[in-house]
Motif scaffolding. Structure first.
Motif, PDB file in Angstrom:
ATOM      1  N   THR A   4     -46.641   9.081  44.319  1.00 16.81           N
ATOM      2  CA  THR A   4     -46.935   7.660  44.105  1.00 16.81           C
ATOM      3  C   THR A   4     -48.421   7.381  44.248  1.00 16.81           C
ATOM      4  O   THR A   4     -48.974   6.557  43.506  1.00 16.81           O
ATOM      5  N   ASP A   5     -49.077   8.047  45.183  1.00 13.78           N
ATOM      6  CA  ASP A   5     -50.520   7.870  45.357  1.00 13.78           C
ATOM      7  C   ASP A   5     -51.274   8.395  44.144  1.00 13.78           C
ATOM      8  O   ASP A   5     -52.252   7.780  43.681  1.00 13.78           O
ATOM      9  N   LYS A   6     -50.825   9.529  43.620  1.00 11.91           N
ATOM     10  CA  LYS A   6     -51.453  10.076  42.417  1.00 11.91           C
ATOM     11  C   LYS A   6     -51.284   9.110  41.240  1.00 11.91           C
ATOM     12  O   LYS A   6     -52.212   8.928  40.434  1.00 11.91           O
ATOM     13  N   ALA A   7     -50.108   8.517  41.152  1.00  9.28           N
ATOM     14  CA  ALA A   7     -49.857   7.579  40.054  1.00  9.28           C
ATOM     15  C   ALA A   7     -50.787   6.377  40.155  1.00  9.28           C
ATOM     16  O   ALA A   7     -51.359   5.937  39.144  1.00  9.28           O
ATOM     17  N   ARG A   8     -50.935   5.826  41.340  1.00  5.67           N
ATOM     18  CA  ARG A   8     -51.833   4.670  41.514  1.00  5.67           C
ATOM     19  C   ARG A   8     -53.278   5.060  41.218  1.00  5.67           C
ATOM     20  O   ARG A   8     -54.027   4.290  40.601  1.00  5.67           O
ATOM     21  N   THR A   9     -53.670   6.246  41.658  1.00  3.33           N
ATOM     22  CA  THR A   9     -55.021   6.730  41.374  1.00  3.33           C
ATOM     23  C   THR A   9     -55.239   6.857  39.877  1.00  3.33           C
ATOM     24  O   THR A   9     -56.283   6.467  39.340  1.00  3.33           O
ATOM     25  N   PHE A  10     -54.238   7.387  39.183  1.00  2.00           N
ATOM     26  CA  PHE A  10     -54.344   7.581  37.735  1.00  2.00           C
ATOM     27  C   PHE A  10     -54.499   6.248  37.016  1.00  2.00           C
ATOM     28  O   PHE A  10     -55.335   6.096  36.123  1.00  2.00           O
ATOM     29  N   ALA A 108     -45.291  15.043  37.710  1.00  6.19           N
ATOM     30  CA  ALA A 108     -46.279  14.349  36.875  1.00  6.19           C
ATOM     31  C   ALA A 108     -46.231  12.850  37.148  1.00  6.19           C
ATOM     32  O   ALA A 108     -45.237  12.323  37.653  1.00  6.19           O
ATOM     33  N   VAL A 109     -47.306  12.163  36.798  1.00  5.41           N
ATOM     34  CA  VAL A 109     -47.382  10.714  37.053  1.00  5.41           C
ATOM     35  C   VAL A 109     -47.642   9.915  35.788  1.00  5.41           C
ATOM     36  O   VAL A 109     -47.765   8.695  35.832  1.00  5.41           O
ATOM     37  N   VAL A 145     -41.725   5.183  41.280  1.00  7.14           N
ATOM     38  CA  VAL A 145     -42.959   5.826  40.820  1.00  7.14           C
ATOM     39  C   VAL A 145     -43.622   4.939  39.765  1.00  7.14           C
ATOM     40  O   VAL A 145     -43.008   4.649  38.733  1.00  7.14           O
ATOM     41  N   PRO A 146     -44.853   4.507  39.982  1.00  6.25           N
ATOM     42  CA  PRO A 146     -45.560   3.694  38.975  1.00  6.25           C
ATOM     43  C   PRO A 146     -46.077   4.568  37.828  1.00  6.25           C
ATOM     44  O   PRO A 146     -47.271   4.775  37.656  1.00  6.25           O
ATOM     45  N   LEU A 147     -45.151   5.079  37.046  1.00  5.59           N
ATOM     46  CA  LEU A 147     -45.456   5.982  35.945  1.00  5.59           C
ATOM     47  C   LEU A 147     -46.414   5.336  34.952  1.00  5.59           C
ATOM     48  O   LEU A 147     -46.230   4.186  34.563  1.00  5.59           O
TER      49      LEU A 147
END
Length: 254
Positions: A4-10, A108-109, A145-147
């Protein structure tokens, strides 16, 4: 970093006027090399992943194998990963959502999700593609997950006469709005290279706009000034790497 953190960063890396540059990779090794070069995020290219494993493009690589490739990248490099998932290996909304769930399982995000009819001709209607996007968004939200759904339109890619691209920009705007309303996170317009049209799309689209780096396209600095938020390199990196490998091998065997 958690998924989830990776998704927000992306998501945060997509800034209009300061584009995220994605030098597309095809396996864990290429992803590690691009990460070591200073990438802030990673993205696969469907053509490159397929070719690297002996498959043709157009969902010829089995979805289970593609998910495995994504998992190996995620396990190797601690950066946000977006997977080029073509048409999600399904035409119906639920099937598309179920298949994208496999990509989330891999860690994956983000995904590229295109509106062309894979294996057929033409594009999905705006209404049908919006339903598919909405189903994927609902699945991702249910999983927490904020895909990042990068909604790709093939309007310009399918029209080889670039002099006619100006006639397609109105539909591109319409698709961008409909896809945004359905839950997309970004709008990808590969093969659009005209500066005036790119700026028009960036001004009109309610989503961050993604443009592909082509020899005929404006450079990264110009794309930034036009309002682009993401630049993809598609199959170019793979083709360059394989050309170098072939030349190096030829020198050895020559």
């Amino acid at each position: 970093m958690q998924q989830t953190d990776k998704a927000r960063t992306f998501h945060a890396l997509h800034v209009k006027g300061s584009p995220l540059i994605l030098y597309n990779t095809w396996d864990a090794g290429s992803a590690a090399a691009v990460a070591e070069a200073g990438a802030k995020a990673l993205a696969t290219g469907s053509w490159s992943v397929a070719a690297a494993h002996g498959y043709g493009d157009g969902e010829k690589i089995p979805v289970e194998f593609l998910a495995q490739v994504a998992r190996r990248i995620v396990e190797t490099v601690d950066l946000p990963l977006s997977v080029d998932f073509e048409g999600a290996y399904a035409t119906d909304p639920q099937g598309a959502a179920d298949n994208v769930s496999r990509i989330l399982d891999a860690g994956a995000v983000g995904i590229n999700f295109e509106d062309q009819i894979v294996g057929g001709s033409g594009l999905h209607t705006i209404a049908d593609q919006a339903k598919r996007i909405a189903a994927i968004r609902a699945m991702a939200e249910a999983r927490g997950v904020p895909l990042f759904i990068n909604a790709r339109t093939d309007l310009f890619l399918k029209e080889s006469d670039r002099g006619r691209h100006s006639h397609l920009i109105a539909e591109a705007r319409e698709r961008a709005k409909a896809f945004a309303d359905a839950g997309a996170s970004g709008f990808f317009a590969p093969a659009l290279v005209d500066e005036v049209l790119i700026e028009d799309l960036c001004d009109a689209a309610p989503l961050p706009v993604n443009i592909m780096a082509l020899k005929s396209a404006p450079d990264a600095a110009t794309l930034g000034r036009l309002g682009v938020a993401r630049i993809s390199h598609g199959p170019g990196p793979y083709r360059s790497a394989m050309a170098w490998l072939k030349d190096a091998a030829a020198a050895v065997y020559g």
